[in-house]
Structures are given as C-alpha cells and as structure tokens.
Motif scaffolding. Structure first.
Motif, PDB file in Angstrom:
ATOM      1  N   GLU A 103      -3.091   3.426  -1.719  1.00  0.00           N
ATOM      2  CA  GLU A 103      -3.427   2.723  -2.440  1.00  0.00           C
ATOM      3  C   GLU A 103      -2.883   1.407  -3.055  1.00  0.00           C
ATOM      4  OE1 GLU A 103      -6.121   2.940  -4.758  1.00  0.00           O
ATOM      5  OE2 GLU A 103      -7.294   4.900  -4.439  1.00  0.00           O
ATOM      6  N   THR A 104      -3.181   0.400  -3.222  1.00  0.00           N
ATOM      7  CA  THR A 104      -2.561  -1.426  -3.672  1.00  0.00           C
ATOM      8  C   THR A 104      -1.948  -1.130  -4.806  1.00  0.00           C
ATOM      9  OG1 THR A 104      -4.140  -2.257  -2.300  1.00  0.00           O
ATOM     10  CG2 THR A 104      -2.720  -3.319  -3.519  1.00  0.00           C
ATOM     11  N   VAL A 105       0.042  -1.339  -4.791  1.00  0.00           N
ATOM     12  CA  VAL A 105       0.488  -1.106  -5.594  1.00  0.00           C
ATOM     13  C   VAL A 105       1.287  -2.917  -5.951  1.00  0.00           C
ATOM     14  CG1 VAL A 105       2.448  -0.690  -7.181  1.00  0.00           C
ATOM     15  CG2 VAL A 105       1.183   0.600  -5.609  1.00  0.00           C
ATOM     16  N   PRO A 123      -2.429   1.637  -9.687  1.00  0.00           N
ATOM     17  CA  PRO A 123      -3.884   1.582  -9.267  1.00  0.00           C
ATOM     18  C   PRO A 123      -4.818   2.832 -10.138  1.00  0.00           C
ATOM     19  CG  PRO A 123      -1.815   2.169  -7.566  1.00  0.00           C
ATOM     20  CD  PRO A 123      -1.437   1.906  -9.189  1.00  0.00           C
ATOM     21  N   ARG A 124      -6.194   2.034 -10.205  1.00  0.00           N
ATOM     22  CA  ARG A 124      -7.103   3.774 -10.883  1.00  0.00           C
ATOM     23  C   ARG A 124      -6.927   4.391 -10.158  1.00  0.00           C
ATOM     24  NH1 ARG A 124     -12.807   1.008 -12.050  1.00  0.00           N
ATOM     25  NH2 ARG A 124     -12.572   2.249 -13.967  1.00  0.00           N
ATOM     26  N   GLU A 180       0.588  -1.071   0.049  1.00  0.00           N
ATOM     27  CA  GLU A 180      -0.250  -0.309  -0.240  1.00  0.00           C
ATOM     28  C   GLU A 180       0.765   0.936   0.196  1.00  0.00           C
ATOM     29  OE1 GLU A 180      -3.277   2.360   2.837  1.00  0.00           O
ATOM     30  OE2 GLU A 180      -3.097  -0.166   2.674  1.00  0.00           O
TER      31      GLU A 180
END
Length: 114
Positions: free
Chosen positions: A46-48, A80-81, A42
């Motif tokens: 956001e999760t990478v 991430p988006r 994280e």
C-alpha cells in the motif's frame, strides 16, 4: 475511522525546516520525494504518503501550493484505504519515531498501536 495521522508541536509554535524533514524521511525511512514537502513509500503493498504543512495556531491550514514553504509545524500521514494490523503497526512506528525525533505529539493517538 481517521484517514490521516497528525503530528505537531504542543501548540503549533515549534517549526522545523523543510530540508530537515526531507532528510529525516528519506534517510531514516526510505521515503521518496514526489513534490516539495510530499513523500511516499510503499509499505506492505500500500502507498503511504507524508506531507509537511504550515498550520495556524489552531492546526488549520489552507494553501494552493507548498512550493517555497521553508518551515512546517504539522506533519500528516495519509492512511491507505485498506489497512491491516501489520500495516497499522508499520505506520505507527513511523509516526511515533517522527514525534520523538522532533519532540512533537500525535493528535489524539488516532487509534495507533502503543
């Protein structure tokens, strides 16, 4: 917009051992291993995700599982988006560090900070 960053040797012929990649990502960046050759962290909420992949000489790949894969010649960082300037900078630093560590290249720079 690209949804991932590819890092690989100039002609996909140089490979690294899966345990070398694992050790590097866990010790240098604090990623967590979630599967064989799959790592997450994280960053800024956001999760990478990073994945090591065996690819053919053209950079293509197809696999059902990464279990048992002992060497990779392609590393992909899924973006991430939602990405802002700070997150982009953090991911850029990771990608550049990986490329330097293994003397590989980042595909087409993918809009990363220099």
């Amino acid at each position: 917009m690209y949804y991932y960053i590819s890092i690989h040797s100039d002609d996909y012929t140089q490979k690294i051992k899966s345990e070398v990649l694992e050790h590097y990502l866990l010790s240098k960046f604090g990623f967590t291993k979630v599967g064989h050759l799959k790592f997450i962290k994280e960053i800024n909420g956001e999760t990478v995700e990073i994945m090591g992949i065996p690819a053919n000489p053209n950079g293509g790949y197809a696999f059902n599982t990464l279990d048992g894969i002992e060497e990779v010649n392609l590393i992909e960082i899924d973006l991430p988006r939602y990405i802002d300037g700070n997150l982009e900078h953090s991911i850029s630093e990771i990608a550049i560090s990986i490329a330097k560590e293994f003397s590989w290249m980042i595909d087409d720079n993918h809009g990363l900070d220099d």
